[in-house]
Design an enzyme around this catalytic site. Structure first.
Site, PDB file in Angstrom:
ATOM      1  N   GLY A   1       3.721   4.359   5.106  1.00 57.74           N
ATOM      2  CA  GLY A   1       4.830   4.040   6.004  1.00 57.74           C
ATOM      3  C   GLY A   1       5.332   2.617   5.827  1.00 57.74           C
ATOM      4  O   GLY A   1       6.083   2.117   6.656  1.00 57.74           O
ATOM      5  N   LEU A   2       4.902   1.945   4.754  1.00 52.45           N
ATOM      6  CA  LEU A   2       5.324   0.556   4.561  1.00 52.45           C
ATOM      7  C   LEU A   2       6.465   0.432   3.546  1.00 52.45           C
ATOM      8  O   LEU A   2       6.737  -0.640   3.015  1.00 52.45           O
ATOM      9  CB  LEU A   2       4.129  -0.305   4.139  1.00 52.45           C
ATOM     10  N   GLY A   3       7.121   1.555   3.289  1.00 52.37           N
ATOM     11  CA  GLY A   3       8.366   1.499   2.520  1.00 52.37           C
ATOM     12  C   GLY A   3       8.187   1.380   1.018  1.00 52.37           C
ATOM     13  O   GLY A   3       9.091   0.884   0.338  1.00 52.37           O
ATOM     14  N   SER A   4       7.042   1.842   0.479  1.00 48.40           N
ATOM     15  CA  SER A   4       6.873   1.689  -0.976  1.00 48.40           C
ATOM     16  C   SER A   4       7.874   2.554  -1.745  1.00 48.40           C
ATOM     17  O   SER A   4       8.348   2.151  -2.802  1.00 48.40           O
ATOM     18  CB  SER A   4       5.435   1.982  -1.411  1.00 48.40           C
ATOM     19  N   SER A   5       8.250   3.727  -1.208  1.00 50.15           N
ATOM     20  CA  SER A   5       9.231   4.571  -1.926  1.00 50.15           C
ATOM     21  C   SER A   5      10.611   3.924  -1.913  1.00 50.15           C
ATOM     22  O   SER A   5      11.329   3.961  -2.913  1.00 50.15           O
ATOM     23  CB  SER A   5       9.355   5.951  -1.282  1.00 50.15           C
ATOM     24  N   ALA A   6      10.982   3.351  -0.761  1.00 56.63           N
ATOM     25  CA  ALA A   6      12.284   2.677  -0.686  1.00 56.63           C
ATOM     26  C   ALA A   6      12.292   1.469  -1.617  1.00 56.63           C
ATOM     27  O   ALA A   6      13.274   1.229  -2.333  1.00 56.63           O
ATOM     28  CB  ALA A   6      12.570   2.238   0.751  1.00 56.63           C
ATOM     29  N   ALA A   7      11.189   0.700  -1.626  1.00 50.40           N
ATOM     30  CA  ALA A   7      11.121  -0.480  -2.499  1.00 50.40           C
ATOM     31  C   ALA A   7      11.186  -0.045  -3.960  1.00 50.40           C
ATOM     32  O   ALA A   7      11.878  -0.674  -4.780  1.00 50.40           O
ATOM     33  CB  ALA A   7       9.836  -1.260  -2.221  1.00 50.40           C
TER      34      ALA A   7
ATOM     35  N   ASP B   1      14.803   2.577   5.733  1.00 49.34           N
ATOM     36  CA  ASP B   1      13.815   1.891   4.884  1.00 49.34           C
ATOM     37  C   ASP B   1      14.515   1.129   3.755  1.00 49.34           C
ATOM     38  O   ASP B   1      14.218  -0.042   3.489  1.00 49.34           O
ATOM     39  CB  ASP B   1      12.836   2.903   4.263  1.00 49.34           C
TER      40      ASP B   1
ATOM     41  N   PRO C   1       0.847  -1.198   0.000  1.00 46.37           N
ATOM     42  CA  PRO C   1       0.000   0.000   0.000  1.00 46.37           C
ATOM     43  C   PRO C   1       0.887   1.254   0.000  1.00 46.37           C
ATOM     44  O   PRO C   1       1.816   1.345   0.807  1.00 46.37           O
ATOM     45  CB  PRO C   1      -0.796  -0.109   1.301  1.00 46.37           C
TER      46      PRO C   1
HETATM   47  C1  MEV Z   1      10.346   6.160   8.105  1.00 49.02           C
HETATM   48  O1  MEV Z   1      10.029   4.826   7.728  1.00 49.02           O
HETATM   49  C2  MEV Z   1      11.329   6.158   9.228  1.00 49.02           C
HETATM   50  C3  MEV Z   1      11.689   7.542   9.776  1.00 49.02           C
HETATM   51  O2  MEV Z   1      12.575   7.295  10.876  1.00 49.02           O
HETATM   52  C4  MEV Z   1      12.364   8.414   8.743  1.00 49.02           C
HETATM   53  C5  MEV Z   1      13.757   7.944   8.364  1.00 49.02           C
HETATM   54  O3  MEV Z   1      14.381   7.208   9.141  1.00 49.02           O
HETATM   55  O4  MEV Z   1      14.234   8.380   7.311  1.00 49.02           O
HETATM   56  C6  MEV Z   1      10.476   8.274  10.325  1.00 49.02           C
END
Ligand code: MEV
Length: 309
Positions: free
Chosen positions: A85-91, A132, A81
Site C-alpha cells: 500500500g506504499l505506492g510501489s506500482s504507481a512509482a 497514488d 516495500p
Molecule cells: C490505494 O492506495 C488507494 C485506494 O483508494 C484505491 C484507489 O484509489 O485507486 C484504495
C-alpha cells in the site's frame, strides 16, 4: 551503440480518504522519502524482470511512446516495500514512463506523464482512482479528486509532518479490498453512499486542520477515518493491533494507509517522536519514520529522469 535512460519516482501514503476517493470523494496523500528507479538500456542483451504484469506494463508504456519493448533491458531498484500500500506500482509506472520518455527523447507535460502512468498502473490494480500516481508524480502533499481530468492541488501543511510507517506483513493486493468494497456498495448503495460522504467530510476537515498546523485535530481525524475504514471491511485484526500500539505509544492519530486488507499503517508522531517505532518493532513489526517534505516538488527533482548515450 547502446543507449541508457533512467526514471524514478517516490512511494506514497494516503493521509486521509482511501477507498471513498474511488467513489468521487477527495483524498489527501503525500509522497514519502523512499524511491523506485527504472533503468532502461537499448543496444545490449534484452532483459525483463520475470513478472508478467511488469512485462505487460513495459509493453503498454513502450508502445505508447513508440519504443520497441523487445529491444529493452529493464532493471528496477527500489527501497519502497512492495505490495504494502506504499505506492510501489504507481512509482514503477511513473518511473517507467519517465525513463521511456527520456529514451525516446520526448518532453511530456506533467499531466501527460500522469495520464500515461495511470494507464500503466491499471495493469496492476484494475481501474485505480489515480490518487497514488498523483501523489507520487507531484511530491509533497496533495489534495486529489477523481474526475476527468482529476482535480489535483498541492497543500502546504502549517507544520512539518513526522510520520511512522509500519508493515503488517500480511499478503495482500490493492484490487481485492477495492472490489470487495465495490460489491458492498452495490448491495447497499444508500448506506455506503452515506459512509463515503462522511469519509469525504473528514478529508475536508483534515485539509483545514493540516494547512492551519492543528496536528492534534488532524490526528483525531485520522482516528475517525480508521473507524470508517474498519466499517468498510478493509482493516484486519493485525492492522487494528498495530494501530493500538501506535496510539498507546503517543501517536496523535493512526490509521491504515492504502487499500488495507493488510499492508501498511501510518501514525502521526507527537513532538519528540514518542516511542512508536520502538514499540511496533518490539511487537515484531517492521516500522520506520518517514518525513513528509512539505516544500518538495517532484518536477524540480533532477533525479526523476536522466539519459545517456
Ligand atoms: C490505494 O492506495 C488507494 C485506494 O483508494 C484505491 C484507489 O484509489 O485507486 C484504495
Amino acid at each position: 551503440m547502446s543507449r541508457h535512460a533512467t526514471g524514478s519516482a517516490p512511494g506514497k501514503i494516503i493521509l486521509l480518504g482511501e477507498h471513498s476517493v474511488v467513489f468521487g470523494e477527495p483524498a489527501i496523500a503525500a509522497a514519502i522519502d523512499r524511491r523506485l528507479e527504472v533503468s532502461l538500456r537499448v543496444g545490449g542483451e534484452p532483459a525483463m524482470p520475470s513478472d508478467s504484469r511488469i512485462e505487460r506494463a513495459v509493453v503498454l508504456a513502450a508502445t505508447d511512446l513508440g519504443v520497441d519493448a523487445n529491444d529493452l533491458s529493464v532493471e528496477i531498484t527500489s527501497d519502497i516495500p512492495p505490495a504494502c500500500g506504499l505506492g510501489s506500482s504507481a512509482a514503477f509506472s511513473l518511473a517507467l514512463v519517465r525513463a521511456l520518455a527520456s529514451l525516446a527523447d520526448r518532453t511530456l507535460s506533467a499531466e501527460d506523464v500522469r495520464r500515461r502512468a495511470s494507464r500503466v498502473e491499471d495493469v496492476f490494480h484494475g481501474t485505480a482512482s489515480g490518487v497514488d500516481v498523483a501523489a507520487s508524480a507531484e511530491g509533497g502533499v496533495v489534495w486529489f479528486e477523481r474526475a476527468d481530468p482529476p482535480r489535483l492541488e498541492r497543500l502546504r501543511p502549517g507544520k512539518p509532518l513526522e510520520l511512522v510507517v509500519a508493515l503488517s506483513g500480511e499478503v495482500r493486493s490493492t484490487a481485492g479490498p477495492v472490489s470487495r468494497l465495490r460489491a458492498r456498495h452495490a448491495a447497499r448503495p444508500d448506506l455506503y453512499g452515506r459512509f463515503f460522504r462522511l469519509a469525504g467530510d473528514l478529508v475536508r476537515s483534515g485539509r483545514e486542520a493540516l494547512t492551519s498546523g492543528d496536528l492534534e485535530a488532524f490526528g483525531q481525524l485520522m482516528d475517525a477515518a480508521q473507524g470508517l475504514l474498519n466499517a468498510f471491511g478493509v482493516s484486519t485484526p493485525t492492522l487494528e493491533r498495530m494501530i493500538g500500539i501506535a496510539r498507546g505509544a503517543g501517536a496523535l492519530g493512526a490509521k491504515l494507509s492504502g487499500a488495507g486488507g493488510g499492508g501498511a499503517i501510518i501514525a502521526l508522531a507527537p513532538a519528540g517522536g514518542g516511542t512508536i517505532v520502538r514499540d511496533l518493532r518490539e511487537a515484531g513489526f517492521e516500522a520506520f519514520p518517514t518525513r513528509i517534505d512539505r516544500d518538495r516538488r517532484e518536477d524540480e527533482d533532477d533525479r526523476s529522469n536522466r539519459r545517456s548515450a
